[in-house]
Every structure is written in structure tokens, then in C-alpha cells.
Write a protein that holds these residues in place. Structure first.
Motif, PDB file in Angstrom:
ATOM      1  N   TYR A   1      33.448 100.967  17.588  1.00 24.94           N
ATOM      2  CA  TYR A   1      33.540 102.000  16.347  1.00 24.94           C
ATOM      3  C   TYR A   1      34.768 102.658  16.224  1.00 24.94           C
ATOM      4  CZ  TYR A   1      31.765 105.555  12.960  1.00 24.94           C
ATOM      5  OH  TYR A   1      31.472 106.433  12.200  1.00 24.94           O
ATOM      6  N   TRP A   2      35.285 103.048  17.571  1.00 24.26           N
ATOM      7  CA  TRP A   2      36.349 103.991  17.549  1.00 24.26           C
ATOM      8  C   TRP A   2      37.623 103.328  17.803  1.00 24.26           C
ATOM      9  CZ3 TRP A   2      32.131 107.309  19.373  1.00 24.26           C
ATOM     10  CH2 TRP A   2      31.604 108.291  18.403  1.00 24.26           C
ATOM     11  N   LEU A   3      37.567 102.002  18.560  1.00 25.79           N
ATOM     12  CA  LEU A   3      38.733 101.526  19.008  1.00 25.79           C
ATOM     13  C   LEU A   3      40.020 101.581  17.865  1.00 25.79           C
ATOM     14  CD1 LEU A   3      39.482 100.015  21.560  1.00 25.79           C
ATOM     15  CD2 LEU A   3      38.359  97.956  20.822  1.00 25.79           C
ATOM     16  N   PRO A   4      39.459 101.093  16.805  1.00 25.78           N
ATOM     17  CA  PRO A   4      40.530 101.061  15.546  1.00 25.78           C
ATOM     18  C   PRO A   4      41.374 102.383  15.443  1.00 25.78           C
ATOM     19  CG  PRO A   4      38.533 100.202  14.782  1.00 25.78           C
ATOM     20  CD  PRO A   4      38.329 100.733  15.920  1.00 25.78           C
ATOM     21  N   LYS A   5      40.637 103.624  15.746  1.00 28.02           N
ATOM     22  CA  LYS A   5      41.226 104.811  15.628  1.00 28.02           C
ATOM     23  C   LYS A   5      41.987 105.051  16.902  1.00 28.02           C
ATOM     24  CE  LYS A   5      41.055 107.295  13.018  1.00 28.02           C
ATOM     25  NZ  LYS A   5      42.158 107.692  12.253  1.00 28.02           N
ATOM     26  N   TRP A   6      41.734 104.461  17.966  1.00 28.53           N
ATOM     27  CA  TRP A   6      42.280 104.622  19.369  1.00 28.53           C
ATOM     28  C   TRP A   6      43.704 103.839  19.374  1.00 28.53           C
ATOM     29  CZ3 TRP A   6      37.483 103.696  22.733  1.00 28.53           C
ATOM     30  CH2 TRP A   6      36.613 104.793  22.457  1.00 28.53           C
ATOM     31  N   THR A   7      43.385 102.559  18.857  1.00 33.19           N
ATOM     32  CA  THR A   7      44.552 101.603  18.958  1.00 33.19           C
ATOM     33  C   THR A   7      45.398 101.418  17.614  1.00 33.19           C
ATOM     34  OG1 THR A   7      43.072  99.536  18.454  1.00 33.19           O
ATOM     35  CG2 THR A   7      43.392 100.197  20.716  1.00 33.19           C
ATOM     36  N   GLY A   8      44.719 101.632  16.579  1.00 32.28           N
ATOM     37  CA  GLY A   8      45.581 101.554  15.536  1.00 32.28           C
ATOM     38  C   GLY A   8      45.295 100.010  14.796  1.00 32.28           C
ATOM     39  N   HIS A   9      44.448  99.248  15.546  1.00 34.61           N
ATOM     40  CA  HIS A   9      44.323  97.855  15.411  1.00 34.61           C
ATOM     41  C   HIS A   9      42.540  97.558  15.286  1.00 34.61           C
ATOM     42  CE1 HIS A   9      47.900  97.319  17.761  1.00 34.61           C
ATOM     43  NE2 HIS A   9      48.352  97.267  16.462  1.00 34.61           N
ATOM     44  N   MET A  10      42.409  96.666  14.358  1.00 32.20           N
ATOM     45  CA  MET A  10      40.764  96.197  14.246  1.00 32.20           C
ATOM     46  C   MET A  10      40.736  95.205  15.360  1.00 32.20           C
ATOM     47  SD  MET A  10      39.712  98.224  11.944  1.00 32.20           S
ATOM     48  CE  MET A  10      38.304  97.631  11.442  1.00 32.20           C
ATOM     49  N   TYR A  11      39.464  95.192  15.961  1.00 29.51           N
ATOM     50  CA  TYR A  11      39.149  94.318  17.025  1.00 29.51           C
ATOM     51  C   TYR A  11      38.843  92.984  16.302  1.00 29.51           C
ATOM     52  CZ  TYR A  11      34.599  95.582  15.522  1.00 29.51           C
ATOM     53  OH  TYR A  11      33.592  95.949  14.831  1.00 29.51           O
ATOM     54  N   ASP A  12      38.756  91.776  17.091  1.00 32.60           N
ATOM     55  CA  ASP A  12      38.354  90.725  16.275  1.00 32.60           C
ATOM     56  C   ASP A  12      36.979  90.693  16.043  1.00 32.60           C
ATOM     57  OD1 ASP A  12      37.573  87.943  16.089  1.00 32.60           O
ATOM     58  OD2 ASP A  12      39.338  87.217  16.992  1.00 32.60           O
ATOM     59  N   GLU A  13      36.437  90.625  14.837  1.00 33.21           N
ATOM     60  CA  GLU A  13      35.122  90.787  14.277  1.00 33.21           C
ATOM     61  C   GLU A  13      34.193  89.797  14.955  1.00 33.21           C
ATOM     62  OE1 GLU A  13      33.874  93.856  12.788  1.00 33.21           O
ATOM     63  OE2 GLU A  13      32.275  92.834  13.560  1.00 33.21           O
ATOM     64  N   THR A  14      34.672  88.590  15.122  1.00 32.17           N
ATOM     65  CA  THR A  14      33.805  87.533  15.475  1.00 32.17           C
ATOM     66  C   THR A  14      33.744  87.466  16.687  1.00 32.17           C
ATOM     67  OG1 THR A  14      35.202  86.139  13.719  1.00 32.17           O
ATOM     68  CG2 THR A  14      33.726  84.708  15.201  1.00 32.17           C
ATOM     69  N   LEU A  15      34.660  87.602  17.449  1.00 29.93           N
ATOM     70  CA  LEU A  15      34.715  87.652  18.892  1.00 29.93           C
ATOM     71  C   LEU A  15      33.632  89.007  19.493  1.00 29.93           C
ATOM     72  CD1 LEU A  15      37.985  87.149  20.544  1.00 29.93           C
ATOM     73  CD2 LEU A  15      36.098  85.561  20.519  1.00 29.93           C
ATOM     74  N   GLY A  16      33.706  90.062  18.508  1.00 35.17           N
ATOM     75  CA  GLY A  16      33.119  91.336  19.017  1.00 35.17           C
ATOM     76  C   GLY A  16      31.271  90.842  18.709  1.00 35.17           C
ATOM     77  N   LYS A  17      31.268  90.221  17.433  1.00 39.23           N
ATOM     78  CA  LYS A  17      29.866  89.833  17.319  1.00 39.23           C
ATOM     79  C   LYS A  17      29.330  88.703  18.425  1.00 39.23           C
ATOM     80  CE  LYS A  17      29.427  90.620  12.475  1.00 39.23           C
ATOM     81  NZ  LYS A  17      29.665  90.195  10.976  1.00 39.23           N
ATOM     82  N   THR A  18      30.272  87.982  18.790  1.00 40.55           N
ATOM     83  CA  THR A  18      29.665  86.877  19.797  1.00 40.55           C
ATOM     84  C   THR A  18      29.422  87.751  21.201  1.00 40.55           C
ATOM     85  OG1 THR A  18      31.454  85.560  19.049  1.00 40.55           O
ATOM     86  CG2 THR A  18      30.454  85.055  21.187  1.00 40.55           C
ATOM     87  N   HIS A  19      30.319  89.010  21.588  1.00 40.05           N
ATOM     88  CA  HIS A  19      29.839  89.584  22.575  1.00 40.05           C
ATOM     89  C   HIS A  19      28.490  90.205  22.349  1.00 40.05           C
ATOM     90  CE1 HIS A  19      30.455  93.689  24.770  1.00 40.05           C
ATOM     91  NE2 HIS A  19      30.013  92.864  25.578  1.00 40.05           N
ATOM     92  N   PHE A  20      28.116  90.833  21.242  1.00 36.95           N
ATOM     93  CA  PHE A  20      26.968  91.433  21.044  1.00 36.95           C
ATOM     94  C   PHE A  20      25.762  90.472  21.138  1.00 36.95           C
ATOM     95  CE2 PHE A  20      23.437  91.802  18.137  1.00 36.95           C
ATOM     96  CZ  PHE A  20      22.586  92.965  18.725  1.00 36.95           C
ATOM     97  N   TRP A  21      25.894  89.218  20.504  1.00 36.95           N
ATOM     98  CA  TRP A  21      24.711  88.208  20.472  1.00 36.95           C
ATOM     99  C   TRP A  21      24.624  87.799  22.006  1.00 36.95           C
ATOM    100  CZ3 TRP A  21      20.659  88.777  17.443  1.00 36.95           C
ATOM    101  CH2 TRP A  21      21.231  89.028  16.141  1.00 36.95           C
ATOM    102  N   MET A  22      25.590  87.468  22.755  1.00 35.94           N
ATOM    103  CA  MET A  22      25.512  86.957  24.187  1.00 35.94           C
ATOM    104  C   MET A  22      24.975  88.106  25.113  1.00 35.94           C
ATOM    105  SD  MET A  22      27.249  83.898  24.533  1.00 35.94           S
ATOM    106  CE  MET A  22      27.898  83.958  25.917  1.00 35.94           C
ATOM    107  N   SER A  23      25.542  89.378  24.900  1.00 34.46           N
ATOM    108  CA  SER A  23      24.597  90.440  25.581  1.00 34.46           C
ATOM    109  C   SER A  23      23.466  90.780  25.248  1.00 34.46           C
ATOM    110  CB  SER A  23      25.435  91.660  25.240  1.00 34.46           C
ATOM    111  OG  SER A  23      26.718  91.569  25.625  1.00 34.46           O
ATOM    112  N   PHE A  24      23.165  90.649  23.793  1.00 32.16           N
ATOM    113  CA  PHE A  24      21.550  90.801  23.429  1.00 32.16           C
ATOM    114  C   PHE A  24      20.776  89.981  24.353  1.00 32.16           C
ATOM    115  CE2 PHE A  24      18.184  90.353  20.294  1.00 32.16           C
ATOM    116  CZ  PHE A  24      17.655  91.538  20.585  1.00 32.16           C
ATOM    117  N   ILE A  25      21.100  88.471  24.020  1.00 34.06           N
ATOM    118  CA  ILE A  25      20.265  87.668  24.429  1.00 34.06           C
ATOM    119  C   ILE A  25      20.209  87.727  26.015  1.00 34.06           C
ATOM    120  CG2 ILE A  25      19.962  85.015  24.766  1.00 34.06           C
ATOM    121  CD1 ILE A  25      21.315  84.834  22.036  1.00 34.06           C
ATOM    122  N   GLY A  26      21.347  87.782  26.613  1.00 31.33           N
ATOM    123  CA  GLY A  26      21.475  87.682  28.189  1.00 31.33           C
ATOM    124  C   GLY A  26      20.585  88.845  28.702  1.00 31.33           C
TER     125      GLY A  26
END
Lengths: 532, 298
Positions: A414-439
Motif C-alpha cells: 500500500y505504501w511502497l509507491p509513497k516510499w519509493t516513488g514507483h508502483m510495484y509490479d501488480e501482476t507479480l504482487g497478485k502472484t505473491h498474494f495467491w501463492m501465499s494465500f494457498i501456501g
């Protein structure tokens, strides 16, 4: 109000730029800047998360099949112990303090933390404490092997010699936490911008104010407990030795008087984070702000009078069992208020599902599951069956992994864009979420079943009928563990570049932090903003 | 309060003290741990005490340097009223953490007295423990005879509360009063009076420590009241010991305040270091009242 920056120690640094950081490694060592310190806390926490996670992988590898395969039982015990200690004191708590450092001054319009040098000290104690704690594994007789709750007499009479250093590591961690908490309270109570009244503060600030109070109240009690352990080990006292008129059960009372507020220390800031994220992505104001504040305070109050529910089977008087059972069940009321408010916030909202929102929704659902298994455990007669089984392991991992850890992930995205000035990679972020959620669900959901069927916790081997569920749990664990390397990649990628983040990085995000440029200047709110 | 807009909030740029403090704390505790392990293992020749001593030196250097910095900044007038409030909140919550530290030991005392010892003697759920392990054991407080008297030989006699402890109570209460008089004098800028009453406070504080030392000597040499005298000795020494350590710290703080007064520091309206030290001193005093009642008297 302007922040005066000045150089104070002997080696003065005349060419210090008032608006930019110093150069090189010493920037991080000597810094008093809340953003630098917040960043260090978060990186430290992540390193500890991987360290404690590696130990969890050892545990799951050994439990992949029944029988003894990889490690000997003594080392297995050291792994369960250190996994717990490192995750609690090294990963979760420092992550929340890091987020507090970063966000509280921004959210209340303060130039920095109230006591910036002490802030630096609070952080820099941690790596030293972690070194001392982890070094016990390499000492003669091995590291602590008595579980993260270090019950006497396992941690006194029967403890390895390295326990002395474990005790001092706990002391250091405690000193760090207390100073960090004092700083947070002083910042919130004294450095709010004009117009930022208490009841206008974002909930993250409120939950941290209450968390900091809990920390100052219970960390000294933990210090007292380990000090008495130290005295019993080396100086012949008998606090936890019935032979001298003491009582090993006394240790459990003192430990859990610390330990129960401690578990809320690890969840209350999560409540604040989720209460910030859900309204943003539902594009609706948070439902029931005031009731959220009162619910948080009620949970904090109740946390002081429920500790013996961890000790139902140890042999406490019936009246104690009843009191602690009812007091514990009461916690469901304010927690229910919170879950209701979060669901109602989302109700009929214009929701979108970016990574922070996914983690937050998973938080609400899975934390509630952890809450319900907690209710089952709170019922004293039922707990006689569940106590010290994998059901307990399932319960507290459901409140800590999708509770504390998912909230930390959500906050970072949520705050990474504010800290770094860049948006993170949304596709990878969602992959991270689903892998974490299932795992995560694969790992911990089967533990409910083996626990109810009677598999005890903290053992390296188990009966054959638990084999299938344990294998599933291990596979889920490996999946969850490796997925976190993806998270590391995403964060580094985001720091190095990516789509430029807008000042208000999320449509519908509210709060003072979004009025600042992305990325932020080194010093912010040197003149306090006017809050309407 | 947060509503005020003007004034300056002092944010120091960089500081070397925190990292020195971390290294010092680590080294000191490492040395302490090594010393304790050597002691329990019976190892004689070791360098552990050098590690401990080295760490302590670093800590002393750090405390001196860090506080010198703060005092310099304060003398230069860099601290605003808002900064002053941060210090006040900081000190107040620090004292609260100390209260909770002592609460753990007082809680231990009450639990042992009202639950553990009676249960060991067969009360409540303790019937079978009593019968099978220590059927001879009888509950009493102060506990002079322990369940296992071979490992934990009980004390032969106890400290008479109306001798040294009563004197010490009077000393500490009197020192709180003299300190308050000194504080009032400081607010009226009567500096000679401040010095006299501060010196008096310190004499009372050090007299307390001297008597406490005498009491420990008596306990060990004559009464058999030691750390290993069972739970009475354990609670007695942990409570009075940590209290004594806090008196030592408080007296050191007051001594530094006296030195600063001689150097001409502090103004009638601006002397938070003095106030913080006196808060701490009053806190230590209050803990003693609790000790006198619950450890010595009843």
C-alpha cells in the motif's frame, strides 16, 4: 514550527544538506531520520523473517514423513524454539515498529519522531540482540530448546548453558521495544499537527498508541521473568523451584501476563493497517471509526485479564478456570465489532482488488477463522482436549500469518509507491498474494484436523495416521516459504524502478501522507500542515 | 499541545551515541553472561570479566557523552516548550515501565505467599503433591523451613523491621521532603538553599545505601538469610536488591544535578533534568514504602 537540523556530536558534519540524507554507510548508522530508521526496521524484520522461515522449513522437512529423517530431536526442539522467538521478536514486532516509524509522523503531520536519537538506538540494539540470540545455536550444548514460551524448569534446571545469553538477548530486545514504544507515545501525544485531534487520527495511529502502551506495560514484566530465571540458574534462588517454596507454575503466570498482551501487540497494528486499506479500495469511508477506537481499547484492557487461558490444564483452581474462560470469551465482542465494521465498510463499495486489498480481505476472512478457533480454545473444558496439540499451532498461525504477516504485506504494498516513488509490479504482487494465500492455508488448515485427532505439538515424529495431512502441510509450507523470495524480488524491483507513482497513489486514498510528493523528500512536515 | 503552531522542534541531524550504546550494551551483557556461565561451571581463569569491564567502560563513555550533548543543546536554548513535553512524556512512561518491572516481583511475592506455599502444604489442589513429595512441609510466612531443606536451607532468623528498615524508611521519606524543598528553592532561584538541601538529600540517600549494605551483611553473616534460603530469601533479595540498584541510580542522577547546579545550570522556569531526577527519586521512595510494608512488616 520548523525542524532545526543541527550537528551535535564531536565529529560535526558541516556540509550536511538540510533536505537530503548523508552519503554512505554511516548515513544508516548515525541517522536520526524516521524514514531511514523505518526502512532499517523493515529490512531487519525481513531478514529475520527469512531466518525464522528457514527454521520453519527445517521443521516441515522433518515432519514431511513420520519417523526421524533429517535432524535429531534435540535440534528439532531448538528449531521450534528459535523459529517462534525470531518470528515474534525479530520479524513481526520490528516490522510494525518500522511501519510506525515511517507512517506515524506522516499521518499526524509531525517533522519526525519525538526523540530521534533514542529512535536510532531502539533500532540498532536489534541486530546485536539478534546476533546474540542466534549465536546460542552454535554454543556448546546447543541453543534454547524449551519452546518459545521457555517454561521453567525446562528453561532453568534442565536448560543448556546458552540460556544465559538467550536471557540477555531478551533483555536487549525488551529495552529496544520499551524505548521504541515510549517514542511512539511521545510522538502521538505531543507532535500532532494543529487541528489533528485525537479522534481525527487515522486508526493505524490509534492502534499503535494502544499497542505502545501495552508494550511499556508488559515488556518489563518479561524482563522480570527472565531475570528470575537467571537468578534461579546462577544464583541459587528458588522462584520456580518447589523445593525452595517457589512454583514452576508461577513462571507460566508471569510469562503469560506478558504473553497475552504480547499477542495483541502483534495484531493491533494490523487492525490499523486494514482499517486504512479497506476504505481506500472500497472507496467508502471506514464504517464505525469511533467504535473501532473503543473496540481497540477494550481489547487492550481485556488482554490483561485473560492470561491463564494458556494454562487451563496446568492445575489452577476451578474459579480461576471459570474467570479466565469468561473473560476470554468477552474478547469476541470488541473483535466482532471490528470484523463487522470491516465487512460493512466493503458492503456496496466500489471495490477493486489490487494486492494490498487482496491481502486485507484475506486478513479479514482468515483472521476471523483464527478468532473462531480461539473461541474453541477459550472454552476451558474443551481446551483440556485441545491443549498442546496441533490445533493450538493451527490457531495461532491463523492469527499470526494471515493476521500479522498479511497485514504487514498489505501495508508494504500500500505504501511502497509513497516510499519509493514507483508502483510495484501488480501482476507479480497478485502472484505473491495467491501463492501465499494457498501456501498458507495448505500449511495450517490440516493442522486443525491432526490437532483435533490428538497430534501433540513440538515433536519431531508422529503416529502414522497423521502422515497424509502432515505431508500436505509440509508442501504448503515449502510453497509459502519460497514465495517470500518473490516478495523480496518485487520490493527490490519496485525500489529500482517502475511506473511513476502519483502523489495520491491510490484513487480514494485519504490521509495526510498522500498530500506529500512520491517519493517523499528526506524531511517532511517541517512546517506542520493545517488539518481541517 | 499539538494545537500550537509556532516554535521550533529540534531534530538532531546525526548522532554517534546510539551505535556506541548498542555496542557497549552488547559487550557488557556478553561479558556478564560469560562471567555467570563461568561461575556456574566453576571455570576460574577466563577473560570474561575483561569483556564485561570493557563493555561497561563503553557504556559509561556513551552515557557521559550523550548526556553532555543533550545538556549542551539545552544550554544553547535549542529546546522548545514542545521538546520539553516530549522529554516529560518520555520520562513519565519510562517510570511507568519501571513500575511494571517491580510489579512482576511484587506479583511473585503475593503469588508465592497466598497460593504457592499454602498449596505445597496441601491446601486446595495441592493435597497429593504435599502427601507424595513433602509430607513434612508446613505453610508459613515468612517461610523459614523449605520443602527441600538440604538444597535450600531456610534462614535462621529474619531482619527486624523496626531496626534498620525503619531507619531506612525514615531516611528515604525525609530525603523526598528535602528534595522537594530544594526544588521549591530552585523555582525561587535561591541557589544557595538549593545546594544545601540537595546535599542533605544526597547524604540521606547514601546513608540509606550504607544501611542497606549493613543489612545485607547481617543477613548473610548472621541470619543465614541468603539468596538460596528458599523463596523468602529469593523474594527478599530480588525486591530489596533491585530497589537498592534503583536508589543507586537515583542518587547518581541527583549527584549529577548537584554538579550541574554548581556549574550554574537550570533556571527557575526551565530545569526538566532536575525534575526528571526528582520524579525518579520519589518513585524509588514509593517503591520502598511498598517494600517496607510487604517485605519487612507483614
Amino acid at each position: 514550527m520548523t525542524a532545526v537540523t543541527d550537528t551535535t556530536n564531536g565529529k560535526s558534519n558541516e556540509h550536511h544538506d538540510h533536505h537530503g540524507p548523508a552519503k554512505g554507510l554511516m548515513r544508516w548508522v548515525l541517522t536520526t531520520n524516521h524514514k531511514d530508521i523505518g526502512t532499517m526496521y523493515l529490512w531487519f524484520s525481513f531478514i529475520m523473517f527469512l531466518t525464522g522461515g528457514a527454521m520453519a522449513m527445517v521443521i516441515r522437512a522433518e515432519l514431511f514423513q513420520p519417523g526421524m529423517q533429517i535432524v535429531d530431536p534435540g535440534f528439532f526442539n531448538q528449531m521450534t524454539t528459535m523459529h517462534g522467538l525470531i518470528m515474534v521478536f525479530g520479524a513481526v514486532m520490528p516490522a510494525f515498529v518500522g511501519l510506525a516509524n515511517w507512517m506515524i509522523p506522516l499521518m499526524i503531520g509531525a517533522p519526525d519522531m519525538a526523540l530521534p536519537r533514542m529512535n536510532n538506538w531502539s533500532f540498532w540494539i536489534l541486530p546485536f540482540a539478534a546476533v546474540m540470540l542466534v549465536s546460542t545455536l552454535f554454543m556448546e550444548g546447543g541453543g534454547p530448546n524449551f519452546g518459545w514460551t521457555f517454561y521453567a524448569p525446562l528453561s532453568t534446571t534442565y536448560a543448556p548453558p546458552s540460556t544465559t545469553f538467550f536471557i540477555f538477548a531478551i533483555h536487549m530486545l525488551g529495552i529496544s521495544s520499551i524505548m521504541g514504544a515510549i517514542n511512539i507515545i511521545a510522538t502521538i501525544l505531543n507532535l500532532r499537527a494543529p487541528g489533528m485531534t485525537m479522534m481525527k487520527m487515522p486508526l493505524f495511529v490509534w492502534t499503535w498508541l494502544i499497542t505502545a502502551y501495552l508494550l511499556i506495560a508488559v515488556m518489563p514484566v518479561l524482563a522480570g521473568a527472565v531475570t528470575m530465571m537467571l537468578m534461579d540458574i546462577h544464583f541459587g534462588t528458588s522462584f520456580f523451584n518447589a523445593g525452595g517454596g517457589g512454583d514452576p507454575v508461577l513462571f507460566q503466570h508471569i510469562f503469560w501476563f506478558f504473553g497475552h498482551p504480547e499477542v495483541y501487540i502483534m495484531i493491533l497494528p494490523s487492525f490499523g493497517i486494514v482499517s486504512a486499506i479497506l476504505p481506500t479500495f472500497a472507496r467508502k469511508p471506514l464504517f464505525g471509526y469511533t467504535s473501532m477506537v473503543y473496540a481497540t481499547a477494550s481489547i487492550a484492557f481485556l488482554s490483561f485479564i485473560v492470561w491463564a487461558h494458556h494454562m487451563f490444564t496446568v492445575g489452577i483452581p476451578l474459579v480461576g478456570e471459570l474467570f479466565f474462560m469468561y473473560a476470554t470469551l468477552l474478547i469476541a465482542v470488541p473483535t466482532g465489532v471490528k470484523v463487522f465494521n470491516w465487512v460493512t465498510t466493503m458492503f456496496r463499495g466500489a471495490m477493486t482488488f489490487e494486492t494490498p486489498m487482496l491481502f486485507s480481505i484475506a486478513f479479514v476472512v482468515l483472521f476471523t477463522i483464527g478468532g473462531f478457533s480461539g473461541l474453541m480454545l477459550a472454552i476451558a473444558p474443551a481446551d483440556f482436549q485441545y491443549h498442546d496439540t496441533y490445533f493450538v499451532v493451527a490457531h495461532f498461525h491463523y492469527v499470526l500469518v494471515p493476521g500479522a504477516i498479511f497485514a504487514i504485506f498489505a501495508a508494504v504494498y500500500y505504501w511502497l509507491p509513497k516510499w519509493t516513488g514507483h508502483m510495484y509490479d501488480e501482476t507479480l504482487g497478485k502472484t505473491h498474494f495467491w501463492m501465499s494465500f494457498i501456501g498458507m492455508n495448505l500449511t495450517f488448515f490440516p493442522m486443525h484436523f491432526v490437532g483435533l485427532a490428538g497430534m501433540p505439538r513440538r515433536i519431531p515424529d508422529y503416529a502414522l495416521q497423521f502422515a497424509d495431512f502432515n505431508m500436505i502441510a509440509s508442501m504448503g509450507g515449502f510453497m509459502f516459504g519460497t514465495t517470500q523470495l518473490l516478495f523480496l524480488f518485487i520490493v527490490i524491483k519496485c525500489i529500482r524502478g517502475g511506473e511513476k507513482a502519483k502523489d495520491e497513489s491510490w484513487e480514494g486514498a485519504e490521509g495526510l501522507e498522500w498530500s506529500l510528493p512520491s517519493p517523499m523528500p528526506y524531511h517532511t512536515f517541517t512546517t506542520p500542515p493545517d488539518v481541517k | 499541545m499539538a494545537q500550537e503552531g509556532e516554535g521550533t522542534y529540534y531534530v538532531p541531524a546525526q548522532s554517534k551515541w546510539p551505535i556506541i550504546a548498542s555496542i557497549g550494551l552488547f559487550t557488557m551483557l556478553l561479558g556478564a553472561g560469560m562471567m555467570m556461565n563461568d561461575m556456574s561451571a566453576g571455570v576460574k581463569d577466563s577473560f570474561a570479566h575483561y569483556v564485561f569491564f570493557g563493555g561497561s567502560l563503553i557504556m559509561a563513555y556513551m552515557l557521559f557523552g550523550w548526556f553532555s550533548n543533550v545538556i549542551e543543546e539545552s544550554q544553547k536554548g535549542l529546546y522548545s516548550a514542545q521538546m520539553d513535553r516530549s522529554f516529560r512524556w518520555g520520562m513519565g512512561w519510562f517510570i511507568f515501565s519501571e513500575v511494571m518491572f517491580f510489579a512482576a516481583f511484587f506479583g511473585t511475592l503475593f503469588y508465592v505467599r497466598y497460593f504457592a506455599v499454602p498449596w505445597l502444604a496441601g491446601e486446595g489442589d495441592g493435597a497429593s503433591t504435599h502427601e507424595h513429595l513433602w509430607p513434612e512441609f508446613e505453610a508459613a510466612w515468612p517461610l523459614m523451613s523449605n520443602p527441600d531443606n538440604e538444597t535450600f536451607p531456610g534462614a535462621k532468623a529474619l531482619i527486624d523491621p523496626f531496626h534498620l528498615p525503619l531507619i531506612n524508611t525514615l531516611l528515604l521519606v525525609a530525603s523526598s521532603i528535602t528534595l522537594t524543598i530544594a526544588h521549591h528553592a530552585l523555582r525561587k532561584a535561591e541557589r544557595t538553599k538549593v545546594k544545601i538541601w540537595m546535599i542533605l538529600t544526597l547524604i540521606l540517600g547514601f546513608a540509606f545505601l550504607y544501611f542497606q549494605f549493613e543489612e545485607y551483611a547481617e543477613a548473610y553473616n548472621e541470619l543465614g538469610l541468603t539468596l538460596s534460603a528458599g523463596i523468602y530469601g529469593s523474594t527478599f533479595f530480588i525486591l530489596t536488591g533491585f530497589h537498592g540498584a534503583h536508589v543507586t541510580l537515583g542518587a547518581t542522577m541527583l549527584l549529577i544535578m548537584l554538579v550541574r547546579i554548581y556549574k550554574g545550570h537550570f533556571e527557575p522556569e526551565n530545569h526538566f533534568a532536575f525534575e526528571a531526577s526528582s520524579w525518579y527519586w520519589h518513585f524509588v521512595d514509593v517503591v520502598w514504602i511498598g517494600l517496607f510494608i510487604f517485605v519487612y512488616l507483614i
